[in-house]
Motif scaffolding. Structure first.
Motif, short mmCIF file in Angstrom:
data_model
loop_
_atom_site.label_atom_id
_atom_site.label_comp_id
_atom_site.label_asym_id
_atom_site.label_seq_id
_atom_site.Cartn_x
_atom_site.Cartn_y
_atom_site.Cartn_z
N ILE A 185 82.04 66.26 19.98
CA ILE A 185 81.36 66.90 18.83
C ILE A 185 79.87 66.57 18.88
O ILE A 185 79.02 67.44 18.68
N CYS A 194 77.12 69.37 19.00
CA CYS A 194 76.34 69.65 17.77
C CYS A 194 75.26 68.60 17.48
O CYS A 194 74.38 68.86 16.65
N PRO A 228 69.85 69.01 10.06
CA PRO A 228 69.30 70.37 10.07
C PRO A 228 68.69 70.79 8.72
O PRO A 228 68.15 71.89 8.59
N PHE A 229 68.80 69.92 7.72
CA PHE A 229 68.31 70.27 6.40
C PHE A 229 66.84 69.85 6.23
O PHE A 229 66.40 68.85 6.79
N ARG A 289 74.08 66.64 2.01
CA ARG A 289 75.11 66.96 3.01
C ARG A 289 76.40 67.42 2.34
O ARG A 289 77.20 68.13 2.95
N LEU A 328 74.93 71.04 0.18
CA LEU A 328 74.20 71.94 1.09
C LEU A 328 72.84 72.45 0.61
O LEU A 328 71.88 72.42 1.36
N LEU A 338 73.81 79.45 4.38
CA LEU A 338 72.93 78.54 5.13
C LEU A 338 71.77 79.30 5.77
O LEU A 338 70.62 78.84 5.76
N PHE A 344 66.99 75.14 5.46
CA PHE A 344 67.98 74.84 6.52
C PHE A 344 67.49 75.49 7.79
O PHE A 344 67.29 76.70 7.84
N ASP A 345 67.26 74.68 8.82
CA ASP A 345 66.82 75.29 10.08
C ASP A 345 67.66 74.80 11.27
O ASP A 345 67.15 74.55 12.35
N GLY A 346 68.96 74.71 11.02
CA GLY A 346 69.86 74.29 12.09
C GLY A 346 70.07 75.39 13.11
O GLY A 346 69.96 76.56 12.79
N ALA A 397 74.92 75.71 16.81
CA ALA A 397 75.92 74.64 16.83
C ALA A 397 75.91 73.84 15.53
O ALA A 397 76.97 73.49 15.00
N GLN A 398 74.72 73.57 15.01
CA GLN A 398 74.63 72.80 13.76
C GLN A 398 75.18 73.61 12.57
O GLN A 398 75.80 73.05 11.67
N LEU A 403 78.88 73.41 12.82
CA LEU A 403 79.36 72.11 12.36
C LEU A 403 79.44 72.09 10.83
O LEU A 403 80.40 71.59 10.25
N GLN A 404 78.43 72.64 10.18
CA GLN A 404 78.44 72.70 8.71
C GLN A 404 79.60 73.57 8.22
O GLN A 404 80.24 73.25 7.23
N PHE A 432 77.14 60.89 10.23
CA PHE A 432 75.69 61.06 10.10
C PHE A 432 74.99 59.76 9.68
O PHE A 432 73.93 59.43 10.20
N ILE A 479 87.64 69.27 13.00
CA ILE A 479 86.34 69.83 13.39
C ILE A 479 86.36 70.25 14.85
O ILE A 479 85.88 71.34 15.21
N SER A 480 86.95 69.40 15.67
CA SER A 480 87.02 69.71 17.09
C SER A 480 87.81 71.00 17.32
O SER A 480 87.38 71.86 18.10
N LEU A 539 85.67 73.96 16.26
CA LEU A 539 84.57 74.26 17.18
C LEU A 539 85.06 74.89 18.48
O LEU A 539 84.35 75.70 19.08
N ILE A 552 82.50 77.20 20.46
CA ILE A 552 81.63 76.63 21.52
C ILE A 552 82.49 76.18 22.70
O ILE A 552 83.42 75.42 22.53
#
Lengths: 121, 183
Positions: free
Chosen positions: A9, A13, A18-19, B40, B43, B110, B116-118, B121-122, B125-126, B145, B175-176, B179, B183
């Motif tokens: 992960i 990622c 990213p915030f 987090r 959001l 988002l 928010f500028d992910g 992939a980010q 994840l969210q 995190f 999560i895995s 994803l 991805i």
């Protein structure tokens, strides 16, 4: 296994944040926050202490003392108590006839039996 | 993050003359880390800002409840976590997320957020995180995190280390799996 999945992960990622926040948000936040706080009474603040918190040290002390007393009692009295148990069991478990038979069989005289049952020196 | 002399701060908080100044130091020292914890979870910046303000107002009005048993930061974290979870449970009651594509709704939100500028992939994840129950997401955020130790999380949430490890393990697997489809 979990570490491997976690690493995958991270690889995909990353951990970057990213915030974003508006410009100077954190610089200005404290002052803005202080302006929002309601007024408080001008009384000295007494931090609440519950009954449990007040008696907790005393209980710990009492438990420690009780533990120490039990240890001392075990060390000092242990030997004597251990010796008393067989004779107590003996006298409660066997009838007079059975004792007589045992005495005859072991050729124990009355004095020796008395000594054994009473633990007399 | 600024470091505080907690003992000194607690003494100052008890006196009316120095209370506000001491609290200002607390706000200054902890606002940023609390903000990111809240952000987090919820959001958007607007929601995070509101909840951070509520956290400090609650701390200020309930100062007498702080008994100095735990660190000031732990106490504040607990308030912030409670505020966030209450907010999310209320929001879940009123918000109507389209049942056919809940992920798309989050992506839309988002992508439309100026704060928010992910990358792709980010964002994914969210999205994956939004599929977790709130408490499991909280545990994941604190561990992944913020890189907190299980013992620290346990103190914050009042949950055993074993249960936290299990929760994190399940979250990582979910999560895995999420994803893998992208991805």
């Amino acid at each position: 296994m979990n570490n491997r999945i976690e690493e995958e992960i991270i690889k995909k990622c990353g951990k970057e944040n990213p915030f974003r926040v508006p410009e100077s948000y954190f610089e200005n936040f404290t002052q803005e926050m202080m302006d929002l706080l309601p007024e408080q009474t001008e009384q000295p603040l007494i931090l609440k202490v519950t009954l449990w918190e007040r008696v907790k040290p005393l209980l710990y002390l009492a438990a420690m003392f009780a533990g120490m007393m039990l240890c001392v009692r075990y060390l000092v009295m242990g030997e004597e108590e251990n010796q008393e148990i067989p004779s107590a069991i003996f006298s409660e478990t066997f009838s007079d006839q059975e004792i007589e038979a045992i005495v005859n069989y072991t050729m124990m005289d009355d004095y020796a039996l008395y000594q054994y049952l009473t633990d007399a020196e | 993050m600024k470091t505080l002399d907690e003992e000194q701060i607690i003494i100052q908080l008890q006196q009316p003359g120095t209370r506000k100044k001491a609290f200002e130091q607390i706000v200054s020292a902890y606002s940023e880390q609390l903000y990111w914890q809240i952000r987090r979870m919820v959001l958007t910046h607007e929601d995070a800002n509101d909840l951070l303000q509520n956290t400090f107002i609650k701390a200020w009005t309930k100062l007498e409840n702080f008994r100095g048993e735990s660190k000031m930061s732990t106490w504040l974290y607990r308030i912030a976590i409670n505020e966030s979870l209450t907010f999310l449970s209320q929001k879940n009651h009123v918000q109507h997320i389209p049942l056919d594509s809940p992920d798309a709704a989050i992506t839309e939100r988002l992508e439309g957020d100026p704060y928010f500028d992910g990358n792709e992939a980010q964002t994914l994840l969210q999205e994956a995180l939004q599929t977790l129950p709130d408490k499991q997401r909280l545990v994941f955020n604190l561990k992944y995190f913020q890189e907190m130790k299980y013992e620290e999380i346990s103190e914050l949430l009042g949950t055993s280390v074993g249960a936290l490890k299990a929760s994190y393990h399940i979250a990582v697997k979910k999560i895995s799996t999420f994803l893998e489809g992208y991805i």
